[in-house]
Structures are given as C-alpha cells and as structure tokens.
Write a protein that holds these residues in place. Structure first.
Motif, PDB file in Angstrom:
ATOM      1  N   GLN A   1     -12.177  -8.113  -1.820  1.00  0.00           N
ATOM      2  CA  GLN A   1     -11.871  -8.068  -0.400  1.00  0.00           C
ATOM      3  C   GLN A   1     -11.529  -9.441   0.161  1.00  0.00           C
ATOM      4  O   GLN A   1     -10.575  -9.598   0.937  1.00  0.00           O
ATOM      5  N   MET A   2     -12.295 -10.463  -0.223  1.00  0.00           N
ATOM      6  CA  MET A   2     -12.056 -11.807   0.306  1.00  0.00           C
ATOM      7  C   MET A   2     -10.679 -12.326  -0.120  1.00  0.00           C
ATOM      8  O   MET A   2      -9.967 -12.951   0.666  1.00  0.00           O
TER       9      MET A   2
ATOM     10  N   TYR B   1       0.842  -1.196   0.000  1.00  0.00           N
ATOM     11  CA  TYR B   1       0.000   0.000   0.000  1.00  0.00           C
ATOM     12  C   TYR B   1       0.877   1.245   0.000  1.00  0.00           C
ATOM     13  O   TYR B   1       1.577   1.533   0.968  1.00  0.00           O
TER      14      TYR B   1
ATOM     15  N   LYS C   1      -8.505   1.910   1.372  1.00  0.00           N
ATOM     16  CA  LYS C   1      -9.229   0.650   1.411  1.00  0.00           C
ATOM     17  C   LYS C   1      -9.479   0.159  -0.012  1.00  0.00           C
ATOM     18  O   LYS C   1      -9.551   0.944  -0.954  1.00  0.00           O
TER      19      LYS C   1
ATOM     20  N   ASP D   1     -15.172  -1.376  -2.667  1.00  0.00           N
ATOM     21  CA  ASP D   1     -16.149  -2.426  -2.366  1.00  0.00           C
ATOM     22  C   ASP D   1     -16.727  -3.081  -3.614  1.00  0.00           C
ATOM     23  O   ASP D   1     -17.179  -4.228  -3.566  1.00  0.00           O
TER      24      ASP D   1
ATOM     25  N   SER E   1      -7.888  -9.718   1.645  1.00  0.00           N
ATOM     26  CA  SER E   1      -7.851  -9.588   3.101  1.00  0.00           C
ATOM     27  C   SER E   1      -7.048 -10.710   3.748  1.00  0.00           C
ATOM     28  O   SER E   1      -6.534 -10.565   4.859  1.00  0.00           O
TER      29      SER E   1
ATOM     30  N   ARG F   1      -4.276 -11.852   2.556  1.00  0.00           N
ATOM     31  CA  ARG F   1      -2.850 -11.630   2.287  1.00  0.00           C
ATOM     32  C   ARG F   1      -2.279 -10.677   3.335  1.00  0.00           C
ATOM     33  O   ARG F   1      -2.951  -9.771   3.799  1.00  0.00           O
ATOM     34  N   GLU F   2      -1.031 -10.903   3.670  1.00  0.00           N
ATOM     35  CA  GLU F   2      -0.379  -9.999   4.613  1.00  0.00           C
ATOM     36  C   GLU F   2       0.030  -8.729   3.882  1.00  0.00           C
ATOM     37  O   GLU F   2       0.899  -8.745   3.013  1.00  0.00           O
ATOM     38  N   ARG F   3      -0.610  -7.634   4.224  1.00  0.00           N
ATOM     39  CA  ARG F   3      -0.361  -6.380   3.531  1.00  0.00           C
ATOM     40  C   ARG F   3       0.887  -5.696   4.058  1.00  0.00           C
ATOM     41  O   ARG F   3       1.276  -5.856   5.226  1.00  0.00           O
TER      42      ARG F   3
END
Length: 202
Positions: free
Chosen positions: A159-160, A146, A151, A154, A163, A165-167
């Motif tokens: 998202q699924m 990032y 975010k 949507d 989310s 994954r380790e960001r």
C-alpha cells in the motif's frame, strides 16, 4: 568453431532426430549422413532469443486470464511507437522465472494491470513486489492501471509503495486509446518511445 559436424552412418544405428550423450543427431534426408549439433549450442541460441533490449522499454505485468483485456492496450502502445515487453514469447519451463526477472530488472517502466485475477496470481504478486523494491522505480517508474475497481490486498505490504503512484482507473474508460492517453501522461514513459511524434487519437 564449426557450425556442424557430419558423420556417415551407413553402418551405424542412430535414428533421425535422436539425442545421444548431449548431442542432437539430425538426418539430412538425402544420404546416410547426419548433422550433429550440441545441445549446449541450441541452449545458447535459445538464451540469445531472450536477451533484454538495449533501449529503454516497458515491462507489462498482467494476469494471463486478462489477456483479452490487456492485449488491445499493448497493441495500441506498439502502434504508437513504444517498446513493450510481456511474456507472450517465453516458453514454460525451469528458466521462466529467470527470464521474466531479467526483463523486469532491466526495464525502465513497469505497468501493472490490476484486477481480481491479478491479485490471485502468485507470479503477478511476485512481479509487483519485485518492482516496488527496485531502485529505478522510485519515481514515476510504476504505473498502476486498474482493470477492476478493487483495493490492493492488505497482506502484501504494498500500500505504501503504490498509494504514492498516480493510478489509472482503466475500467472507467471505453477504448484502449483512452487508457493509453492516460498512460502517456507519465513523466518517464516517453523514454521508451521509438517514434516521439506518435500519439493516440481514438
């Protein structure tokens, strides 16, 4: 098959560098001869330039508006011995999507540099959506970095996928080396490294 065909055009009206019926006519500058190369052969040579690597490599997905923020990270990864691909050498044209998809499909790791600009880019959204649907990216194959504290939109249905994954919050680190240190913690990424002993130190 011969590399070239030479015609004497002393009495022919063919201009230097002209294209006629699918062949390229190039004057040799020293005589009345021209070298004729087929457009098909030139096209095959161009396609070879875009052939994917045989060894494992990293696909970089980013917004072109963020190139100044992303390029120092890419260069650092290259210095540390990682095989990295991004679309800097792809010429705009009708085959652009085909080349990018091909490189994405055969990559081992996908790194997405998420930013405000990223989620406004159609090609970027297509790349991350495609990556989320590829089987080889089911386990540790996608690394979200990032660039901004944002975010995931949507309406993309990602998202699924993301989310889990380790960001990496790249915006909270000061140098490309700091971000690379976090990227290198991925379990699979070292498959893409040429020099296994390399590691960031600044």
């Amino acid at each position: 098959m011969r590399e070239k065909i030479v015609f004497n055009v002393k009495n022919m009206n063919i201009s230097q560098g002209s294209i006629n019926n699918g062949v390229v006519c190039i004057g040799d500058g020293n005589s009345n001869n021209v070298i004729v190369r087929s457009k098909e052969k030139a096209r095959r040579k161009e396609d070879q330039h875009y052939e994917v690597m045989e060894e494992p490599y990293i696909f970089i997905s980013y917004s072109h508006k963020n190139i100044k923020r992303v390029l120092p990270i890419i260069n650092r990864m290259k210095e540390d011995g990682y095989r990295v691909w991004y679309d800097a050498d792809i010429k705009p044209g009708p085959k652009w999507d085909q080349y990018v998809e091909n490189f994405l499909k055969h990559s081992t790791i996908f790194i997405g540099f998420f930013s405000y600009e990223y989620w406004k880019s159609g090609p970027c959204k297509e790349e991350i959506s495609y990556a989320c649907n590829l089987a080889q990216y089911e386990s540790d194959g996608i690394i979200p970095v990032y660039l901004d504290d944002i975010k995931i939109p949507d309406n993309l249905g990602l998202q699924m996928h993301l989310s889990a994954r380790e960001r990496i919050d790249g915006y909270s680190y000061n140098t490309p080396g700091d971000i690379c240190r976090m990227i290198y913690k991925n379990a699979l990424i070292h498959k893409c490294q040429v020099n296994k002993d390399a590691s960031p130190d600044n």
